[in-house]
Motif scaffolding. Structure first.
Motif, PDB file in Angstrom:
ATOM      1  N   HIS A  72      -6.630   0.022  10.429  1.00 38.42           N
ATOM      2  CA  HIS A  72      -8.010   0.621  10.040  1.00 38.42           C
ATOM      3  C   HIS A  72      -7.462   1.917   9.298  1.00 38.42           C
ATOM      4  CE1 HIS A  72     -12.203   1.434  10.180  1.00 38.42           C
ATOM      5  NE2 HIS A  72     -11.766   2.801  10.168  1.00 38.42           N
ATOM      6  N   VAL A  73      -7.507   1.832   7.920  1.00 33.96           N
ATOM      7  CA  VAL A  73      -7.385   3.038   7.286  1.00 33.96           C
ATOM      8  C   VAL A  73      -8.099   4.091   7.278  1.00 33.96           C
ATOM      9  CG1 VAL A  73      -6.497   3.919   5.043  1.00 33.96           C
ATOM     10  CG2 VAL A  73      -5.769   1.758   5.855  1.00 33.96           C
ATOM     11  N   ASN A  74      -8.083   5.263   7.903  1.00 33.30           N
ATOM     12  CA  ASN A  74      -9.059   6.215   8.094  1.00 33.30           C
ATOM     13  C   ASN A  74      -8.952   7.058   6.734  1.00 33.30           C
ATOM     14  OD1 ASN A  74     -10.025   5.555  10.513  1.00 33.30           O
ATOM     15  ND2 ASN A  74      -7.981   6.350  11.505  1.00 33.30           N
ATOM     16  N   ASN A  75      -7.781   7.560   6.032  1.00 32.98           N
ATOM     17  CA  ASN A  75      -7.602   8.135   5.063  1.00 32.98           C
ATOM     18  C   ASN A  75      -6.808   7.440   3.841  1.00 32.98           C
ATOM     19  OD1 ASN A  75      -7.054   9.996   3.065  1.00 32.98           O
ATOM     20  ND2 ASN A  75      -6.472  11.544   4.495  1.00 32.98           N
ATOM     21  N   TRP A  76      -7.511   6.660   3.079  1.00 30.16           N
ATOM     22  CA  TRP A  76      -6.601   6.076   1.961  1.00 30.16           C
ATOM     23  C   TRP A  76      -5.614   6.848   1.229  1.00 30.16           C
ATOM     24  CZ3 TRP A  76      -5.951   1.044   1.846  1.00 30.16           C
ATOM     25  CH2 TRP A  76      -7.053   0.314   2.344  1.00 30.16           C
ATOM     26  N   LEU A  77      -5.881   8.241   1.044  1.00 31.86           N
ATOM     27  CA  LEU A  77      -4.759   9.059   0.302  1.00 31.86           C
ATOM     28  C   LEU A  77      -3.642   9.227   1.270  1.00 31.86           C
ATOM     29  CD1 LEU A  77      -7.276  11.656  -1.047  1.00 31.86           C
ATOM     30  CD2 LEU A  77      -6.428   9.946  -2.306  1.00 31.86           C
ATOM     31  N   ALA A  78      -3.604   9.106   2.713  1.00 27.89           N
ATOM     32  CA  ALA A  78      -2.505   9.164   3.475  1.00 27.89           C
ATOM     33  C   ALA A  78      -1.607   7.937   3.333  1.00 27.89           C
ATOM     34  CB  ALA A  78      -2.813   9.315   4.897  1.00 27.89           C
ATOM     35  N   VAL A  79      -1.166   7.606   2.111  1.00 25.24           N
ATOM     36  CA  VAL A  79      -0.324   6.310   1.989  1.00 25.24           C
ATOM     37  C   VAL A  79       0.957   6.409   2.878  1.00 25.24           C
ATOM     38  CG1 VAL A  79       0.940   5.176   0.144  1.00 25.24           C
ATOM     39  CG2 VAL A  79      -1.250   6.414  -0.410  1.00 25.24           C
ATOM     40  N   ASN A  80       1.492   7.515   3.158  1.00 33.13           N
ATOM     41  CA  ASN A  80       2.749   7.587   3.896  1.00 33.13           C
ATOM     42  C   ASN A  80       2.366   7.178   5.324  1.00 33.13           C
ATOM     43  OD1 ASN A  80       1.013   9.965   4.244  1.00 33.13           O
ATOM     44  ND2 ASN A  80       3.023  11.119   4.945  1.00 33.13           N
ATOM     45  N   GLN A  81       1.216   7.109   5.779  1.00 32.04           N
ATOM     46  CA  GLN A  81       0.888   6.972   7.230  1.00 32.04           C
ATOM     47  C   GLN A  81       0.677   5.290   7.364  1.00 32.04           C
ATOM     48  OE1 GLN A  81      -2.105   9.165   8.739  1.00 32.04           O
ATOM     49  NE2 GLN A  81      -1.059  11.135   7.925  1.00 32.04           N
ATOM     50  N   TRP A  82       0.009   4.758   6.206  1.00 36.25           N
ATOM     51  CA  TRP A  82      -0.721   3.325   6.520  1.00 36.25           C
ATOM     52  C   TRP A  82       0.318   2.409   5.809  1.00 36.25           C
ATOM     53  CZ3 TRP A  82      -1.705   0.763   1.818  1.00 36.25           C
ATOM     54  CH2 TRP A  82      -2.356   1.834   0.908  1.00 36.25           C
ATOM     55  N   LEU A  83       0.960   2.811   4.718  1.00 34.39           N
ATOM     56  CA  LEU A  83       1.848   1.703   3.940  1.00 34.39           C
ATOM     57  C   LEU A  83       3.006   1.079   4.886  1.00 34.39           C
ATOM     58  CD1 LEU A  83       2.293  -0.064   1.455  1.00 34.39           C
ATOM     59  CD2 LEU A  83       3.426   2.204   0.361  1.00 34.39           C
ATOM     60  N   PRO A  84       3.579   2.186   5.571  1.00 29.30           N
ATOM     61  CA  PRO A  84       4.574   1.647   6.475  1.00 29.30           C
ATOM     62  C   PRO A  84       4.168   0.630   7.305  1.00 29.30           C
ATOM     63  CG  PRO A  84       5.149   3.931   6.286  1.00 29.30           C
ATOM     64  CD  PRO A  84       3.581   3.466   5.407  1.00 29.30           C
ATOM     65  N   VAL A  85       3.110   0.674   7.946  1.00 34.20           N
ATOM     66  CA  VAL A  85       2.479  -0.205   8.914  1.00 34.20           C
ATOM     67  C   VAL A  85       2.014  -1.524   8.130  1.00 34.20           C
ATOM     68  CG1 VAL A  85       0.817  -0.688  10.403  1.00 34.20           C
ATOM     69  CG2 VAL A  85       1.337   1.725  10.202  1.00 34.20           C
ATOM     70  N   VAL A  86       1.888  -1.479   6.998  1.00 34.85           N
ATOM     71  CA  VAL A  86       1.655  -2.728   6.199  1.00 34.85           C
ATOM     72  C   VAL A  86       2.706  -3.292   5.980  1.00 34.85           C
ATOM     73  CG1 VAL A  86       0.566  -3.651   3.787  1.00 34.85           C
ATOM     74  CG2 VAL A  86      -0.691  -2.002   5.055  1.00 34.85           C
ATOM     75  N   LYS A  87       3.811  -2.904   5.668  1.00 35.04           N
ATOM     76  CA  LYS A  87       4.988  -3.304   5.249  1.00 35.04           C
ATOM     77  C   LYS A  87       5.705  -3.838   6.510  1.00 35.04           C
ATOM     78  CE  LYS A  87       6.672  -0.438   1.287  1.00 35.04           C
ATOM     79  NZ  LYS A  87       7.486   0.700   0.662  1.00 35.04           N
ATOM     80  N   ALA A  88       5.583  -3.197   7.783  1.00 36.60           N
ATOM     81  CA  ALA A  88       5.928  -3.681   9.033  1.00 36.60           C
ATOM     82  C   ALA A  88       5.311  -4.981   9.134  1.00 36.60           C
ATOM     83  CB  ALA A  88       5.748  -2.774   9.933  1.00 36.60           C
ATOM     84  N   MET A  89       3.891  -5.074   8.919  1.00 38.33           N
ATOM     85  CA  MET A  89       3.072  -6.333   9.389  1.00 38.33           C
ATOM     86  C   MET A  89       4.027  -7.548   8.392  1.00 38.33           C
ATOM     87  SD  MET A  89      -0.632  -4.802   9.776  1.00 38.33           S
ATOM     88  CE  MET A  89      -1.379  -6.319  10.199  1.00 38.33           C
ATOM     89  N   ASN A  90       4.010  -7.230   7.443  1.00 39.05           N
ATOM     90  CA  ASN A  90       4.581  -8.355   6.480  1.00 39.05           C
ATOM     91  C   ASN A  90       5.986  -8.745   6.984  1.00 39.05           C
ATOM     92  OD1 ASN A  90       4.573  -9.903   4.012  1.00 39.05           O
ATOM     93  ND2 ASN A  90       6.066  -8.460   3.272  1.00 39.05           N
ATOM     94  N   GLY A  91       6.772  -7.845   7.209  1.00 38.61           N
ATOM     95  CA  GLY A  91       8.171  -8.025   7.652  1.00 38.61           C
ATOM     96  C   GLY A  91       8.128  -9.038   9.027  1.00 38.61           C
ATOM     97  N   MET A  92       7.275  -8.697  10.043  1.00 40.30           N
ATOM     98  CA  MET A  92       7.181  -9.286  11.130  1.00 40.30           C
ATOM     99  C   MET A  92       6.487 -10.826  10.871  1.00 40.30           C
ATOM    100  SD  MET A  92       5.715  -6.445  13.926  1.00 40.30           S
ATOM    101  CE  MET A  92       4.792  -5.640  13.009  1.00 40.30           C
TER     102      MET A  92
END
Length: 182
Positions: A40-60
């Motif tokens: 759940h992205v609360n702040n789309w401008l906080a790319v450094n917080q949500w992008l690593p989570v998206v990348k980790a989900m993809n890797g898993m």
């Protein structure tokens, strides 16, 4: 011991992965555990917080598809207005828990999230785990490719004793609407 079973009811036909027509009942004696994960992205401008989570989900997910012996069966992926949603199907809760507690990619992502993103408020995450007893659910897919629980089942015609939701769950009734011919 925690346990769930899978019974899937779909409409199928085209074996090339396109939309299917004609009723089919999916059945499988294996236990199935369903998990819903959502970022759940609360702040789309906080790319450094949500992008690593998206990348980790993809890797898993890539790791799980390569290593089916871990108990992972399949996943479906969606985008919501606030971020990705993933529904996973596992053979058992025990195998899901084993991966969650010892899979290096998962543990690394979990630690990183807790250390870097959990306190920031820019991104949230949740998961829900469902264990369903054998014969206690049914589902139907119409004009769709094999999807969701259907990928974990063996397909047989959904006619006669398998034509209605109540019948698929072990009860008796007549179809409210005639089933179209395949």
């Amino acid at each position: 011991m925690l346990r769930a079973s899978c019974q899937t009811f779909i409409q199928v036909g085209d074996p090339d992965g396109e939309n299917f027509s004609g009723a089919v009942y999916g059945r499988d004696g294996r236990a199935v555990c369903r998990v819903c994960d959502r970022l759940h992205v609360n702040n789309w401008l906080a790319v450094n917080q949500w992008l690593p989570v998206v990348k980790a989900m993809n890797g898993m997910l890539q790791e799980l598809y390569r290593n089916k012996e871990l108990g992972f069966l399949d996943a479906a992926f969606f985008m919501s207005a606030r971020g990705p949603v993933q529904i996973q199907y596992w053979r058992s809760f025990d195998q899901l828990e084993q991966y969650a507690r010892s899979g290096e990619l998962h543990l690394s992502a979990w630690r990183d999230f807790n250390q870097k993103a959990a306190k920031s408020g820019g991104v949230g995450f949740f998961h829900e785990t469902y264990l369903v007893e054998a014969g206690m659910y049914e589902c139907m897919y119409v004009n769709m490719p094999v999807y969701g629980l259907a990928k974990a089942g063996q397909h047989v015609p959904a006619v006669g004793k398998r034509e209605t939701a109540r019948r698929r769950l072990g009860g008796e009734n007549a179809p409210a609407v005639p089933t179209p011919d395949a």
